[in-house]
Design an enzyme around this catalytic site. Structure first.
Site, PDB file in Angstrom:
ATOM      1  N   HIS A   7     -10.849  12.362  12.018  1.00  0.00           N
ATOM      2  CA  HIS A   7      -9.806  12.543  10.988  1.00  0.00           C
ATOM      3  C   HIS A   7     -10.234  11.947   9.653  1.00  0.00           C
ATOM      4  O   HIS A   7     -11.119  11.096   9.585  1.00  0.00           O
ATOM      5  CB  HIS A   7      -8.466  11.931  11.427  1.00  0.00           C
ATOM      6  CG  HIS A   7      -8.441  10.465  11.677  1.00  0.00           C
ATOM      7  ND1 HIS A   7      -8.705   9.901  12.911  1.00  0.00           N
ATOM      8  CD2 HIS A   7      -8.206   9.414  10.842  1.00  0.00           C
ATOM      9  CE1 HIS A   7      -8.599   8.590  12.831  1.00  0.00           C
ATOM     10  NE2 HIS A   7      -8.301   8.267  11.588  1.00  0.00           N
ATOM     11  N   HIS A  79      -9.798   6.353   4.550  1.00  0.00           N
ATOM     12  CA  HIS A  79     -10.967   6.197   5.439  1.00  0.00           C
ATOM     13  C   HIS A  79     -11.300   7.513   6.126  1.00  0.00           C
ATOM     14  O   HIS A  79     -10.519   8.467   6.087  1.00  0.00           O
ATOM     15  CB  HIS A  79     -10.751   5.079   6.472  1.00  0.00           C
ATOM     16  CG  HIS A  79      -9.679   5.313   7.486  1.00  0.00           C
ATOM     17  ND1 HIS A  79      -8.373   4.905   7.312  1.00  0.00           N
ATOM     18  CD2 HIS A  79      -9.704   5.939   8.685  1.00  0.00           C
ATOM     19  CE1 HIS A  79      -7.658   5.253   8.375  1.00  0.00           C
ATOM     20  NE2 HIS A  79      -8.429   5.875   9.214  1.00  0.00           N
ATOM     21  N   GLU A 130     -14.132   4.475  10.131  1.00  0.00           N
ATOM     22  CA  GLU A 130     -13.552   4.150  11.438  1.00  0.00           C
ATOM     23  C   GLU A 130     -14.349   4.902  12.486  1.00  0.00           C
ATOM     24  O   GLU A 130     -14.728   6.059  12.255  1.00  0.00           O
ATOM     25  CB  GLU A 130     -12.081   4.580  11.476  1.00  0.00           C
ATOM     26  CG  GLU A 130     -11.374   4.355  12.800  1.00  0.00           C
ATOM     27  CD  GLU A 130      -9.946   4.869  12.811  1.00  0.00           C
ATOM     28  OE1 GLU A 130      -9.502   5.521  11.847  1.00  0.00           O
ATOM     29  OE2 GLU A 130      -9.244   4.622  13.808  1.00  0.00           O
TER      30      GLU A 130
HETATM   31  C1  LIG Z   1      -6.152   2.255  14.012  1.00  0.00           C
HETATM   32  C2  LIG Z   1      -4.901   3.002  13.746  1.00  0.00           C
HETATM   33  C3  LIG Z   1      -5.135   4.204  12.845  1.00  0.00           C
HETATM   34  C4  LIG Z   1      -6.032   5.198  13.586  1.00  0.00           C
HETATM   35  O1  LIG Z   1      -6.703   6.013  12.950  1.00  0.00           O
HETATM   36  O2  LIG Z   1      -5.963   5.170  14.828  1.00  0.00           O
HETATM   37  C5  LIG Z   1      -5.741   3.776  11.542  1.00  0.00           C
HETATM   38  O3  LIG Z   1      -6.698   4.294  11.020  1.00  0.00           O
HETATM   39  S1  LIG Z   1      -4.973   2.408  10.821  1.00  0.00           S
HETATM   40  C6  LIG Z   1      -5.824   2.173   9.259  1.00  0.00           C
HETATM   41  C7  LIG Z   1      -5.445   0.841   8.678  1.00  0.00           C
HETATM   42  N1  LIG Z   1      -6.340  -0.204   9.157  1.00  0.00           N
HETATM   43  C8  LIG Z   1      -7.415  -0.575   8.444  1.00  0.00           C
HETATM   44  O4  LIG Z   1      -7.693  -0.065   7.370  1.00  0.00           O
HETATM   45  C9  LIG Z   1      -8.258  -1.671   9.042  1.00  0.00           C
HETATM   46  C10 LIG Z   1      -9.572  -1.844   8.290  1.00  0.00           C
HETATM   47  N2  LIG Z   1      -9.345  -2.210   6.892  1.00  0.00           N
HETATM   48  C11 LIG Z   1      -9.591  -3.493   6.450  1.00  0.00           C
HETATM   49  O5  LIG Z   1     -10.000  -4.362   7.177  1.00  0.00           O
HETATM   50  C12 LIG Z   1      -9.325  -3.747   4.982  1.00  0.00           C
HETATM   51  O6  LIG Z   1      -8.495  -2.729   4.450  1.00  0.00           O
HETATM   52  C13 LIG Z   1     -10.634  -3.796   4.116  1.00  0.00           C
HETATM   53  C14 LIG Z   1     -11.525  -4.949   4.590  1.00  0.00           C
HETATM   54  C15 LIG Z   1     -11.375  -2.487   4.159  1.00  0.00           C
HETATM   55  C16 LIG Z   1     -10.234  -4.068   2.680  1.00  0.00           C
HETATM   56  O7  LIG Z   1      -9.453  -5.222   2.703  1.00  0.00           O
HETATM   57  P1  LIG Z   1      -8.712  -5.688   1.367  1.00  0.00           P
HETATM   58  O8  LIG Z   1      -8.078  -4.481   0.726  1.00  0.00           O
HETATM   59  O9  LIG Z   1      -7.824  -6.828   1.661  1.00  0.00           O
HETATM   60  O10 LIG Z   1      -9.911  -6.254   0.556  1.00  0.00           O
HETATM   61  P2  LIG Z   1     -10.307  -5.973  -0.908  1.00  0.00           P
HETATM   62  O11 LIG Z   1      -9.210  -5.302  -1.675  1.00  0.00           O
HETATM   63  O12 LIG Z   1     -10.871  -7.240  -1.431  1.00  0.00           O
HETATM   64  O13 LIG Z   1     -11.488  -4.924  -0.713  1.00  0.00           O
HETATM   65  C17 LIG Z   1     -12.817  -5.377  -0.583  1.00  0.00           C
HETATM   66  C18 LIG Z   1     -13.645  -4.332  -1.284  1.00  0.00           C
HETATM   67  O14 LIG Z   1     -13.540  -3.118  -0.516  1.00  0.00           O
HETATM   68  C19 LIG Z   1     -12.970  -2.104  -1.330  1.00  0.00           C
HETATM   69  N3  LIG Z   1     -12.072  -1.344  -0.478  1.00  0.00           N
HETATM   70  C20 LIG Z   1     -10.924  -1.761   0.088  1.00  0.00           C
HETATM   71  N4  LIG Z   1     -10.367  -0.772   0.819  1.00  0.00           N
HETATM   72  C21 LIG Z   1     -11.185   0.294   0.681  1.00  0.00           C
HETATM   73  C22 LIG Z   1     -11.173   1.637   1.175  1.00  0.00           C
HETATM   74  N5  LIG Z   1     -10.162   2.064   1.963  1.00  0.00           N
HETATM   75  N6  LIG Z   1     -12.186   2.461   0.843  1.00  0.00           N
HETATM   76  C23 LIG Z   1     -13.196   2.027   0.056  1.00  0.00           C
HETATM   77  N7  LIG Z   1     -13.297   0.776  -0.470  1.00  0.00           N
HETATM   78  C24 LIG Z   1     -12.283  -0.067  -0.142  1.00  0.00           C
HETATM   79  C25 LIG Z   1     -12.226  -2.801  -2.449  1.00  0.00           C
HETATM   80  O15 LIG Z   1     -12.153  -1.957  -3.574  1.00  0.00           O
HETATM   81  C26 LIG Z   1     -13.114  -4.000  -2.665  1.00  0.00           C
HETATM   82  O16 LIG Z   1     -14.222  -3.605  -3.417  1.00  0.00           O
HETATM   83  P3  LIG Z   1     -14.551  -4.404  -4.785  1.00  0.00           P
HETATM   84  O17 LIG Z   1     -15.714  -3.663  -5.391  1.00  0.00           O
HETATM   85  O18 LIG Z   1     -14.855  -5.808  -4.337  1.00  0.00           O
HETATM   86  O19 LIG Z   1     -13.285  -4.313  -5.610  1.00  0.00           O
HETATM   87 CO    CO Z   2      -7.650   6.209  11.189  1.00  0.00          CO
END
Ligand SMILES: CC[C@H](C(=O)O)C(=O)SCCNC(=O)CCNC(=O)[C@H](O)C(C)(C)COP(=O)(O)OP(=O)(O)OC[C@H]1O[C@@H](n2cnc3c(N)ncnc32)[C@H](O)[C@@H]1OP(=O)(O)O
Ligand code: CO
Length: 134
Positions: A7, A79, A130
């Site tokens: 997805h 994602h 993912e």
């Molecule tokens: C599992 C159930 C369901 C499924 O499919 O079955 C799902 O998919 S649920 C989806 C929700 N769960 C998650 O997203 C878990 C994994 N995500 C994380 O751990 C955090 O969102 C993380 C670590 C990716 C980002 O955390 P956070 O936003 O708190 O940190 P920052 O804002 O400091 O980000 C760090 C750095 O990463 C860039 N960033 C953040 N999110 C994304 C993204 N989605 N795509 C691309 N880049 C991303 C952010 O811009 C920061 O970059 P920087 O250059 O330092 O600004």
């Molecule tokens: Co997902």
């Protein structure tokens, strides 16, 4: 290692509106909403012939997608999920190659009842990846 595209996920500020867009404007088949409190999201799947779109709304206090929505008020692509045969073998290979696996590194059960892991966007072309064991 990675197989089919399972997805593409889009975080939205208004899930009902997004469902109406996909169901009415785009004529797609859309599932009912499911809350995944352990993941901090409410999720809907748009069923397509060759893959799915996952529409995500943050729920609860510490949703991992809340910050993304703060930065992208209209929502946006969040994602991409690839299928793998063996998520632990994939994880170990990725970690050995220096990739960062998010969380504690142990798979959680995702929206399809299958084990999932997330890989840091900074290691994968700026894209949150993912992997889901199918
Ligand atoms: C599992 C159930 C369901 C499924 O499919 O079955 C799902 O998919 S649920 C989806 C929700 N769960 C998650 O997203 C878990 C994994 N995500 C994380 O751990 C955090 O969102 C993380 C670590 C990716 C980002 O955390 P956070 O936003 O708190 O940190 P920052 O804002 O400091 O980000 C760090 C750095 O990463 C860039 N960033 C953040 N999110 C994304 C993204 N989605 N795509 C691309 N880049 C991303 C952010 O811009 C920061 O970059 P920087 O250059 O330092 O600004
Ligand atoms: Co997902």
């Amino acid at each position: 290692m990675i197989g089919k595209l399972n997805h593409v996920a889009i975080v939205v500020p208004d899930l009902d509106k997004a469902v109406a867009t996909y169901r009415d404007a785009l004529g797609a088949k859309v599932s009912d909403a499911t809350d995944l409190p352990e993941h901090g999201v409410r999720v809907v799947f748009v069923e397509l012939p060759n893959t799915k779109v996952e529409l995500l709304l943050p729920i609860g206090e510490n949703s991992p997608v809340a910050k993304f929505l703060e930065k992208n008020a209209d929502g946006g692509m969040h994602h991409i999920c690839y299928e793998v045969d063996d998520i632990l073998a994939a994880r170990d290979k990725l970690v050995a190659s220096g990739a960062r696996v998010l969380g504690n590194g142990e798979p959680k059960i995702g929206a399809h009842g299958k084990p999932v892991l997330f890989l840091h966007p900074k290691d994968f072309c700026g894209t949150l990846v993912e992997i889901e064991q199918v």
